[in-house]
Design an enzyme around this catalytic site. Structure first.
Site, short mmCIF file in Angstrom:
data_model
loop_
_atom_site.label_atom_id
_atom_site.label_comp_id
_atom_site.label_asym_id
_atom_site.label_seq_id
_atom_site.Cartn_x
_atom_site.Cartn_y
_atom_site.Cartn_z
N TYR A 294 78.03 46.72 13.81
CA TYR A 294 76.96 45.74 13.66
C TYR A 294 76.54 44.78 14.78
O TYR A 294 75.78 44.79 15.28
CB TYR A 294 76.83 45.00 12.31
CG TYR A 294 76.70 45.69 10.99
CD1 TYR A 294 75.38 46.16 10.61
CD2 TYR A 294 77.76 46.45 10.26
CE1 TYR A 294 75.25 46.71 9.47
CE2 TYR A 294 77.64 47.17 9.14
CZ TYR A 294 76.24 47.26 8.82
OH TYR A 294 75.91 48.12 7.70
N VAL A 295 77.79 44.28 15.26
CA VAL A 295 77.68 42.85 16.22
C VAL A 295 77.64 43.85 17.54
O VAL A 295 78.38 44.68 17.70
CB VAL A 295 78.83 41.89 16.11
CG1 VAL A 295 78.64 41.23 17.28
CG2 VAL A 295 78.76 41.24 14.73
#
Length: 336
Positions: A294-295
């Site tokens: 995600y990041v």
């Protein structure tokens, strides 16, 4: 350079020798291998750069850092990293954030429809996805794995108490998820949905040309269609989770930066670790999942290699700062 000794030892530096540069490993001051020279030459690091640092790991997203003639920090990136899935995902994220006001305008409009109108129910669901970072879910997973997301929730997953509603269900990978909802808007909406017949939570009433009413289920395709009609054809409900993860990570990273100025490698590492933990709590998964799926790696590398940028902007609005980073990513990494 602003890196501590440990970070420097993990890389490569260069020294001028006549009209060319010779590259050395920091940890032993030996000349780099022919293989590393070939990789470095492909980076095309400008001769005018000073304070040049080159990653020893050929898979590192940031391959080289230096200071240009105007004193600005510059980067060279891993081509494989640029060409990967992250490229398209985070290129899209900038446009997604910019398109959110259009979706919110549509949801405000649809919140005024009769309660069991399809678009009103979808609006309620998407607002919950936005605020609680829920996965969308699929009916096939509910049947096969007994795992659920917002589009496949059953009424059995709902517990109503005075002033609070709890959603408890098994999510992806068998993880038990619990959402405590105290917002009156959501409480009132869920209570109304519980009155409809059927075991599914999110349903609406469809009326045919003869005026006959039928209870219908909202599925993941309905949610994506609504998003695409009101935001753009390239977006899906999964973009909400990507947005939420990166926004929470930025919020946490700025908060950690305000608590502890990242002046050395130890503090930088601690701030990043705490930010991942905070993000994982919000998305109800692990820090490892946040980091892997995600990041944005660009944010992580930027914090590690240019913490001064975060110190300078530590009091910025998190969404504005995320947009700034995404804009920089598109310019520096994607060449837009």
């Amino acid at each position: 350079m602003s890196y501590d000794e440990k970070h420097l030892m993990e890389g490569i530096y260069r020294e001028k020798s006549g009209d060319k540069f010779i590259y050395y490993y920091f940890d032993n001051n030996e000349e780099v291998t022919t293989k590393d020279i070939e990789r470095i030459n492909k980076l095309r690091i400008p001769p005018a750069w000073t304070n040049v640092w080159v990653a020893r790991d050929p898979n590192s997203p940031i391959q080289a850092i230096g200071t240009d003639s105007k004193g600005r920090k510059q980067y060279r990136y891993n081509e494989i990293h640029i060409q990967g899935a992250e490229k398209e995902k985070f290129k899209r994220l900038y446009d997604f954030i910019k398109s959110i006001p259009k979706l919110e305008k549509a949801m405000v409009r649809d919140n005024n429809f009769p309660f069991y109108n399809k678009n009103r129910v979808i609006s309620l669901m998407l607002q919950m996805v936005r605020d609680y970072n829920m996965r969308v879910g699929k009916e096939v997973y509910a049947r096969q794995n007994k795992s659920y997301g917002i589009s496949s929730l059953r009424k059995k997953h709902v517990k109503i108490s005075p002033g609070v509603i709890t959603l408890n269900f098994k999510g992806k990978s068998g993880q038990r998820l619990n959402y405590t909802i105290r917002n009156d808007f959501y409480i009132d909406g869920i209570k109304m949905l519980m009155k409809l017949e059927g075991d599914r939570l999110f349903q609406y009433i469809s009326t045919d040309e003869d005026g006959n009413e039928k209870i219908m289920r909202v599925n993941d395709r309905d949610l994506n269609k609504y998003i695409q009609e009101n935001m753009g054809s390239e977006f899906t409900i999964k973009d909400f989770r990507t947005f939420g993860a990166n926004l929470y990570f930025i919020q946490a990273l700025l908060s950690e930066t305000r608590k502890r100025t990242p002046k050395n490698r130890k503090t930088i590492k601690k701030n990043i670790a705490n930010a991942f933990k905070s993000t994982a709590r919000q998305l109800k998964h692990t820090g490892a999942v946040s980091k892997k799926s995600y990041v944005m790696n660009y944010t992580l590398e930027l914090y590690q290699n240019n913490p001064e940028f975060f110190i300078e902007h530590k009091n910025d609005d998190p969404i504005d700062f995320l947009l700034r980073i995404l804009k920089s990513y598109r310019k520096d990494v994607l060449g837009e």
